[in-house]
Design a protein around this motif. Structure first.
Motif, PDB file in Angstrom:
ATOM      1  N   THR A 192      94.970  16.374  63.012  1.00  0.00           N
ATOM      2  CA  THR A 192      94.245  17.448  62.100  1.00  0.00           C
ATOM      3  C   THR A 192      93.372  17.245  62.632  1.00  0.00           C
ATOM      4  N   VAL A 193      92.718  19.044  62.716  1.00  0.00           N
ATOM      5  CA  VAL A 193      90.932  18.448  62.977  1.00  0.00           C
ATOM      6  C   VAL A 193      90.865  19.472  60.622  1.00  0.00           C
ATOM      7  N   THR A 194      92.169  19.963  60.382  1.00  0.00           N
ATOM      8  CA  THR A 194      91.966  20.936  59.143  1.00  0.00           C
ATOM      9  C   THR A 194      91.811  20.007  57.786  1.00  0.00           C
ATOM     10  N   GLY A 195      93.407  19.530  57.964  1.00  0.00           N
ATOM     11  CA  GLY A 195      94.419  18.684  56.293  1.00  0.00           C
ATOM     12  C   GLY A 195      95.131  19.106  56.311  1.00  0.00           C
ATOM     13  N   GLY A 196      96.012  19.905  57.313  1.00  0.00           N
ATOM     14  CA  GLY A 196      97.978  19.675  56.913  1.00  0.00           C
ATOM     15  C   GLY A 196      97.884  20.931  55.412  1.00  0.00           C
ATOM     16  N   LEU A 197      98.782  21.364  56.069  1.00  0.00           N
ATOM     17  CA  LEU A 197      99.160  22.287  54.693  1.00  0.00           C
ATOM     18  C   LEU A 197      99.515  22.332  53.231  1.00  0.00           C
ATOM     19  N   THR A 198      99.711  21.145  53.050  1.00  0.00           N
ATOM     20  CA  THR A 198      99.543  20.295  51.622  1.00  0.00           C
ATOM     21  C   THR A 198      98.849  19.903  50.625  1.00  0.00           C
ATOM     22  N   PHE A 199      97.068  19.638  51.726  1.00  0.00           N
ATOM     23  CA  PHE A 199      95.947  18.934  51.091  1.00  0.00           C
ATOM     24  C   PHE A 199      94.513  20.740  51.168  1.00  0.00           C
ATOM     25  N   PHE A 200      95.114  20.767  52.347  1.00  0.00           N
ATOM     26  CA  PHE A 200      94.216  21.640  52.899  1.00  0.00           C
ATOM     27  C   PHE A 200      94.450  22.880  52.174  1.00  0.00           C
ATOM     28  N   GLY A 201      95.594  23.732  52.241  1.00  0.00           N
ATOM     29  CA  GLY A 201      96.483  24.734  51.573  1.00  0.00           C
ATOM     30  C   GLY A 201      97.397  25.336  52.781  1.00  0.00           C
ATOM     31  N   ALA A 202      98.734  25.715  52.376  1.00  0.00           N
ATOM     32  CA  ALA A 202      99.025  26.717  53.060  1.00  0.00           C
ATOM     33  C   ALA A 202      99.181  28.103  52.704  1.00  0.00           C
ATOM     34  N   PRO A 203      98.174  28.956  53.188  1.00  0.00           N
ATOM     35  CA  PRO A 203      98.385  30.173  53.357  1.00  0.00           C
ATOM     36  C   PRO A 203      99.433  30.736  53.943  1.00  0.00           C
ATOM     37  N   LEU A 204     100.933  30.677  53.305  1.00  0.00           N
ATOM     38  CA  LEU A 204     102.334  30.968  54.334  1.00  0.00           C
ATOM     39  C   LEU A 204     101.634  30.861  55.715  1.00  0.00           C
ATOM     40  N   ASN A 205     101.700  31.997  56.604  1.00  0.00           N
ATOM     41  CA  ASN A 205     101.753  32.637  57.756  1.00  0.00           C
ATOM     42  C   ASN A 205     100.636  31.637  58.554  1.00  0.00           C
ATOM     43  N   THR A 206      99.407  32.115  58.066  1.00  0.00           N
ATOM     44  CA  THR A 206      98.085  31.655  59.020  1.00  0.00           C
ATOM     45  C   THR A 206      97.207  30.749  58.578  1.00  0.00           C
ATOM     46  N   TYR A 207      97.953  29.672  57.974  1.00  0.00           N
ATOM     47  CA  TYR A 207      97.202  27.794  58.415  1.00  0.00           C
ATOM     48  C   TYR A 207      96.496  28.166  59.446  1.00  0.00           C
ATOM     49  N   MET A 208      97.501  27.838  60.991  1.00  0.00           N
ATOM     50  CA  MET A 208      97.068  27.650  62.390  1.00  0.00           C
ATOM     51  C   MET A 208      95.696  28.556  62.690  1.00  0.00           C
ATOM     52  N   THR A 209      95.403  29.340  62.118  1.00  0.00           N
ATOM     53  CA  THR A 209      94.120  30.569  61.635  1.00  0.00           C
ATOM     54  C   THR A 209      92.472  29.518  61.260  1.00  0.00           C
ATOM     55  N   HIS A 210      93.347  29.346  60.600  1.00  0.00           N
ATOM     56  CA  HIS A 210      92.338  27.855  59.826  1.00  0.00           C
ATOM     57  C   HIS A 210      92.262  26.756  61.186  1.00  0.00           C
ATOM     58  N   ALA A 211      93.101  26.458  61.134  1.00  0.00           N
ATOM     59  CA  ALA A 211      93.392  25.515  61.843  1.00  0.00           C
ATOM     60  C   ALA A 211      91.802  25.713  63.650  1.00  0.00           C
ATOM     61  N   ALA A 212      92.447  26.644  63.830  1.00  0.00           N
ATOM     62  CA  ALA A 212      91.699  27.620  64.925  1.00  0.00           C
ATOM     63  C   ALA A 212      90.246  27.554  64.805  1.00  0.00           C
ATOM     64  N   CYS A 213      89.653  27.632  63.490  1.00  0.00           N
ATOM     65  CA  CYS A 213      88.188  27.967  63.095  1.00  0.00           C
ATOM     66  C   CYS A 213      87.864  26.407  63.088  1.00  0.00           C
ATOM     67  N   ALA A 214      89.209  25.322  62.813  1.00  0.00           N
ATOM     68  CA  ALA A 214      87.970  23.975  62.605  1.00  0.00           C
ATOM     69  C   ALA A 214      87.660  23.837  63.357  1.00  0.00           C
ATOM     70  N   MET A 215      89.446  23.674  64.597  1.00  0.00           N
ATOM     71  CA  MET A 215      89.302  23.532  66.237  1.00  0.00           C
ATOM     72  C   MET A 215      87.632  23.669  66.809  1.00  0.00           C
ATOM     73  N   VAL A 216      87.149  25.399  66.718  1.00  0.00           N
ATOM     74  CA  VAL A 216      86.214  25.029  67.222  1.00  0.00           C
ATOM     75  C   VAL A 216      85.317  24.804  66.859  1.00  0.00           C
ATOM     76  N   ARG A 217      85.437  24.441  66.013  1.00  0.00           N
ATOM     77  CA  ARG A 217      84.339  23.627  65.240  1.00  0.00           C
ATOM     78  C   ARG A 217      83.130  22.222  65.877  1.00  0.00           C
ATOM     79  N   ARG A 218      84.606  21.264  65.844  1.00  0.00           N
ATOM     80  CA  ARG A 218      84.739  20.476  66.675  1.00  0.00           C
ATOM     81  C   ARG A 218      84.002  20.353  67.852  1.00  0.00           C
ATOM     82  N   LEU A 219      84.744  21.429  69.051  1.00  0.00           N
ATOM     83  CA  LEU A 219      84.841  21.587  69.752  1.00  0.00           C
ATOM     84  C   LEU A 219      83.064  21.669  70.332  1.00  0.00           C
ATOM     85  N   ARG A 220      82.870  22.661  69.984  1.00  0.00           N
ATOM     86  CA  ARG A 220      80.621  23.270  69.689  1.00  0.00           C
ATOM     87  C   ARG A 220      80.371  21.908  68.942  1.00  0.00           C
TER      88      ARG A 220
END
Length: 503
Positions: free
Chosen positions: A344-372
Motif C-alpha cells: 500500500t501507499v495509503t494505509g489500508g481500509l482498516t487503518f487509513f479508513g474505509a470511506p465505503l466505495n471511495t477508498y481507492m480515490t484516496h489511494a490514487a491521490c497517495a499514488m500520485v504523490r509517490r510518483l511525483r
C-alpha cells in the motif's frame, strides 16, 4: 502510434489531487458529503496550481452511502458553477474510483473533454453519531424518496441471508479459508500471514497525514482477539476488517498534456495513466465455481502486468485493495510477489479508513504523490462486492505509447471458469466442507457457524453449525488443520435450515 507521434491534446495526465479529513468535535459542525466533495476538488485544483474547474467537461462522483441525495452529481456541479457534458453518479462498488479514473483518461484520449474530475466522499462517522444522539444535522435534506442502492442481500440466495452470510464481513472469510487451504496453509499460518500483512498496512497509515487511525500495530495485536479487538467473523477480528466510520473526501483532476503544458504545469507533476483492465464475477457468490481464487482478479492483474512486461516486480509501488486480508493475499500471489510485499501507499481500509466505495480515490491521490516523489510506475487495484468487481490501472511518470480503449478482460476471466455446482437449499446425506466461517456477537461469543458444503450429489449448500455444538466448532476452528475437506452428516432443522456436524 508512438507517444511522441500522438497529439498532446489526446494524452491524458493527472495534474491535481486533493483530500480532506473531517474530525469535527461538534456534530452540527460536521461536513456533509457534498461539502467534503467540493473541498476536495478545490484542494485538487490548488494542487494543480492553475484554474481548471471552470472548464470541467467530465465529472464522476463515487457512490456514497452515509447520506442520500437526489442527483448528487448535479448538486455538486451547481456548487462548482459548472455544467459538464459528462456528469455521472456511480453505482456501489469499491473498484469504481479506479474505473472512473480510467474512463476519464479514455475520454480525454478520445477528445471528448479537456478537463475531468473523479471524486468521492463519505461522512459516516458524523451521520452515525448524529443518529445515535438524536441530533438533526444541518445538511441538505435527506432524500427519503430516492431508492437505496442495491447491496449484499439483494443479490444473494434466501438461505445465505437467513444464515447471515450476505454481508462482506461474513462472505470474505469463505475466500480466506478456501484460498489458504489451496496454498497448503494451516489456519494458524494463514492468520500469521494476515497479521504480518496488516501490520505493514498500519505502518503506512501511521505516517499518512490523511489516515483516520495513525498507529503502527504489531501483527499479534491485529490477530489476537481482545476486548478492543473483538472477533467479527472467523478468522477475522475487528482490526482485520474495513472501518467505514470516517469522514473523508478525495478528488483527482485530469487534463490533456497540451492543456497542462499551456497552463505552465511542471512536467514532473504530471502523472500518466498507462492503461488497465476490468472483469467481474456473478453477484450471487454461491453461483461461482470455487473460492480459492478469483478468475476476474487474476485476469485483471495479468493484464496490468502485461502493460509493464508481464512481471509484478516491475511496479515500484502498488495499492492492493484491502477490505479483508484474503484480497491482497490472493493478489500478491497472482502478481508473483513475495510475502514481504509492500502492499500500500495509503494505509489500508482498516487503518487509513474505509470511506465505503471511495477508498481507492484516496489511494490514487497517495499514488500520485509517490510518483511525483520519485517512484516510476504504480499499480492501483480496486475491487468491489464480494470479490465481485475488479479494476486495475497502471499510472506512471512516463507517457504511454498508446492508451487502449479496450478495457474488458472478461473473456479471459470466463475462460478459466469451470461449471459451478447447482445450489440446493435442502440437503441430506453427508457433506464435505468447501469453506467455513463463524459469526460472533458484540460480546465475542459465537452466534453460529456456517459451512459451505458439497453434497454427495456434488451440489452446493450452506448449513448452520449451532453455537452449542462445541465439538464441531472446535474442529472447524482448529489452528493446525484446515476445515476444508471435513466430512459430516447434513440434517434439516425444524426451521427449515440445513445443519451440519463433523463426523
Amino acid at each position: 502510434m508512438t507517444a511522441t507521434a500522438r497529439p498532446a491534446e489526446r494524452i491524458p495526465v493527472i495534474v491535481g489531487v486533493g483530500e480532506i479529513v473531517d474530525r469535527t468535535k461538534e456534530l452540527a459542525e460536521g461536513l456533509e458529503p457534498l461539502a467534503l466533495l467540493e473541498q476536495a476538488i478545490r484542494r485538487a485544483e490548488n494542487d494543480a496550481g492553475v484554474k481548471l474547474i471552470h472548464e470541467l467537461g467530465s465529472l464522476d462522483v463515487v457512490n456514497f452511502l452515509s447520506w442520500r441525495y437526489r442527483d448528487p452529481e448535479q448538486l455538486l456541479a451547481q456548487r462548482l458553477g459548472v455544467r459538464p457534458a459528462h456528469c455521472h453518479y456511480g453505482p456501489v462498488g469499491g473498484e469504481s474510483p479506479i474505473r472512473f479514473l480510467h474512463e476519464a483518461a479514455l475520454r480525454i484520449a478520445r477528445g471528448e473533454c479537456e478537463v475531468a474530475v473523479v471524486c468521492g466522499a463519505e461522512a459516516q462517522s458524523t451521520a452515525t453519531k448524529a443518529e445515535r444522539a438524536g441530533v438533526t444535522l444541518p445538511w441538505t435534506p435527506f432524500a427519503h424518496d430516492v431508492e437505496e442502492p442495491k447491496r449484499g442481500a439483494a443479490f444473494q440466495k434466501p438461505l445465505a441471508v437467513q444464515l447471515g452470510v450476505f454481508r462482506p464481513v461474513t462472505v470474505y472469510p469463505f475466500y480466506e479459508v478456501a484460498s489458504s487451504a489451496r496454498w497448503g496453509q494451516t489456519p494458524q499460518q494463514a492468520l500469521a500471514e494476515s497479521g504480518e500483512l496488516w501490520s505493514r498496512f498500519s505502518a503506512v497509515a501511521a505516517y499518512n497525514p490523511n489516515a483516520w487511525l495513525k498507529r503502527h500495530f504489531a501483527p499479534e495485536e491485529i490477530t489476537t482477539a481482545s476486548a478492543d479487538n473483538r472477533p467479527i467473523a472467523w478468522p477475522y477480528t475487528k482490526l482485520m476488517v474495513a472501518n467505514p466510520m470516517v469522514n473523508m473526501g478525495a478528488a483527482l483532476i485530469l487534463t490533456s498534456l497540451a492543456k497542462a503544458r499551456a497552463a505552465g504545469i511542471a512536467e514532473h507533476r504530471m502523472i500518466y495513466p498507462l492503461g488497465g483492465a476490468s472483469a467481474e464475477d456473478p453477484r450471487d457468490y454461491l453461483t461461482r465455481d470455487q473460492f480459492a481464487e478469483s478468475h476476474p482478479q487474476n485476469a485483471v492483474l495479468q493484464a496490468a502486468m502485461n502493460l509493464v512486461g508481464g512481471n509484478g516486480s516491475a511496479f515500484d509501488v502498488i495499492e492492493l485493495y484491502s477490505c479483508f486480508p484474503c484480497v491482497p493475499k490472493m493478489a500478491r500471489r497472482t502478481l508473483g510477489l513475495g510475502a514481504d510485499v509492500e502492499p500500500t501507499v495509503t494505509g489500508g481500509l482498516t487503518f487509513f479508513g474505509a470511506p465505503l466505495n471511495t477508498y481507492m480515490t484516496h489511494a490514487a491521490c497517495a499514488m500520485v504523490r509517490r510518483l511525483r516523489g520519485g517512484a516510476k510506475r504504480g499499480l492501483l487495484y480496486g475491487q468491489g462486492g464480494f470479490v465481485t468487481k475488479h479494476h486495475a490501472l497502471v499510472i506512471s511518470r512516463e507517457p504511454p505509447s498508446a492508451l487502449s480503449q479496450d478495457v474488458s478482460v472478461q473473456a479471459e476471466a470466463d475462460r478459466h471458469r469451470t461449471p459451478a455446482p447447482e445450489f440446493v437449499a435442502e440437503a441430506g446425506g453427508h457433506g464435505k466442507v468447501e469453506s467455513f466461517t463463524a459469526l460472533y456477537d458484540r460480546n465475542g461469543e459465537v452466534e453460529h457457524g456456517v459451512v459451505m458444503l458439497r453434497t454427495e450429489q456434488d451440489t452446493r449448500t450452506l448449513a448452520r453449525v449451532p453455537a452449542r455444538d462445541d465439538a464441531t466448532l472446535a474442529r472447524l476452528m482448529k489452528p493446525d488443520k484446515t476445515p476444508v475437506g471435513a466430512l459430516g452428516p447434513i440434517t434439516m432443522a425444524a426451521d427449515g435450515v440445513p445443519e451440519w456436524r463433523v463426523s
